[in-house]
Design an enzyme around this catalytic site. Sequence first.
Site, PDB file in Angstrom:
ATOM      1  CD  GLN A 207     -12.048  -3.971 -52.051  1.00  0.00           C
ATOM      2  OE1 GLN A 207     -11.327  -4.673 -51.324  1.00  0.00           O
ATOM      3  NE2 GLN A 207     -12.297  -2.714 -51.763  1.00  0.00           N
ATOM      4  CG  ASP A 248      -8.620   4.193 -56.667  1.00  0.00           C
ATOM      5  OD1 ASP A 248      -7.950   3.145 -56.593  1.00  0.00           O
ATOM      6  OD2 ASP A 248      -9.859   4.202 -56.631  1.00  0.00           O
TER       7      ASP A 248
HETATM    8  O1  MRU Z   1     -12.113   0.805 -52.520  1.00  0.00           O
HETATM    9  P1  MRU Z   1     -12.315   0.384 -53.936  1.00  0.00           P
HETATM   10  O2  MRU Z   1     -12.792  -1.032 -54.068  1.00  0.00           O
HETATM   11  O3  MRU Z   1     -13.162   1.360 -54.704  1.00  0.00           O
HETATM   12  O4  MRU Z   1     -10.858   0.424 -54.560  1.00  0.00           O
HETATM   13  C1  MRU Z   1     -10.715   0.166 -55.937  1.00  0.00           C
HETATM   14  C2  MRU Z   1      -9.329   0.111 -56.410  1.00  0.00           C
HETATM   15  O5  MRU Z   1      -8.388   0.377 -55.693  1.00  0.00           O
HETATM   16  C3  MRU Z   1      -9.137  -0.187 -57.869  1.00  0.00           C
HETATM   17  O6  MRU Z   1      -7.938  -0.888 -58.075  1.00  0.00           O
HETATM   18  C4  MRU Z   1      -9.087   1.140 -58.645  1.00  0.00           C
HETATM   19  O7  MRU Z   1     -10.227   1.883 -58.378  1.00  0.00           O
HETATM   20  C5  MRU Z   1      -8.936   0.934 -60.084  1.00  0.00           C
HETATM   21  S1  MRU Z   1     -10.461   0.425 -60.822  1.00  0.00           S
HETATM   22  C6  MRU Z   1     -10.290   0.250 -62.472  1.00  0.00           C
END
Ligand code: MRU
Length: 359
Positions: A207, A248
């Site tokens: 990501q 999260d």
């Molecule tokens: O697996 P993902 O890509 O959904 O994980 C996202 C994250 O860990 C982000 O850092 C988190 O959701 C914060 S988003 C503002």
Amino acid sequence: MRMEPIKTIEWIADQPKRLVPGMIRLVDQTRLPGELILMETRDLRQVWTAIKTLQVRGAPAIGIAAALGVVVAVQDSRAATGAALATEVEQAADYLATSRPTAVNLFWALDRMRLRARADSRRAPADLKARLIEEALAILKEDLAMCRAIGRHGAGLLKDGQTVLTHCNAGGLATSQFGTALAPIYMAQEQGKHIRVYADETRPLLQGARLTAWELMRAGIDVTLICDNMAAQVMKAGRIDLVMVGADRIAANGDSANKIGTYGVAVLAHAHRIPFYVLAPSSTFDLKLTTGDAIPIEERGAEEITCGFGKRTAPEHVKVYAPAFDVTSARLITAIICERGILKPPFGKAIKKAVDRRL
Ligand code: MRU
């Protein structure tokens, strides 16, 4: 050249004067950075799959997608009464809640939709459908306001010329638009400050490389990509002034779950005496959990590690452990920044106050 910010997720009504029926339009994040593809759906199962497969991802964006998913689930319902429609809302919410376990924003948004349905279950079905889309769009609008407020508070911590390290993607793509951990960087840019960013690539789904680097470059921000295992050396070399990450789920004591690898970054930041900030809207706080030990951690499929993006990089049938998130202990966090302001440790009271005074 700086480009217009992307709308990560939108509602497109079929007719100009009525909000329902309509469809969800979202950026398919599995296709970035190669292609900017907008996916359109009015199908509940497709929304579930989009969340599960990370076509839409990032805690706040998942919550918005789920709320709109409830709307698409019931908008064509022939339920004869509001009560019958409210039951369909519960069923759609139960189903969407099975898509991903860690980001509490998903459950928070679904609970808002359930509460709206219950509160308005005496209305005619058409009326209740209108209330449901209004609620989902309120969640989206509030998210934008919360991200902007986080940006304002966080930008105050950034001095011209400083360098931020971030992990995963907590930018516009992870929210309705502006982001959480990246919001102060965008805000600082608007204020005329020059801020550099180091983005961890964020194994295994990249990501950081695919999304954070893409959106920061698009915004004209000076970003340097590193592999996750380079962060220690980069910190030791004095290249990082502060760390900013999203979350999260944040427990009542401030323990914060975020993308796998965040905890390691926090330990490194502590060892190098670099401030470590967590930035998240108050919808990410989960006061039901006293500590981070109770945060459910999603495990993902082995193939994301052994055969990422279609290229086999490990022997077939090798044993794999693939937690998608980890929990950073509150003691490693310098401050938590939410829309209400900058919360300092010990976090317990400050988090409770912020939740009580949500925007
Ligand atoms: O697996 P993902 O890509 O959904 O994980 C996202 C994250 O860990 C982000 O850092 C988190 O959701 C914060 S988003 C503002």
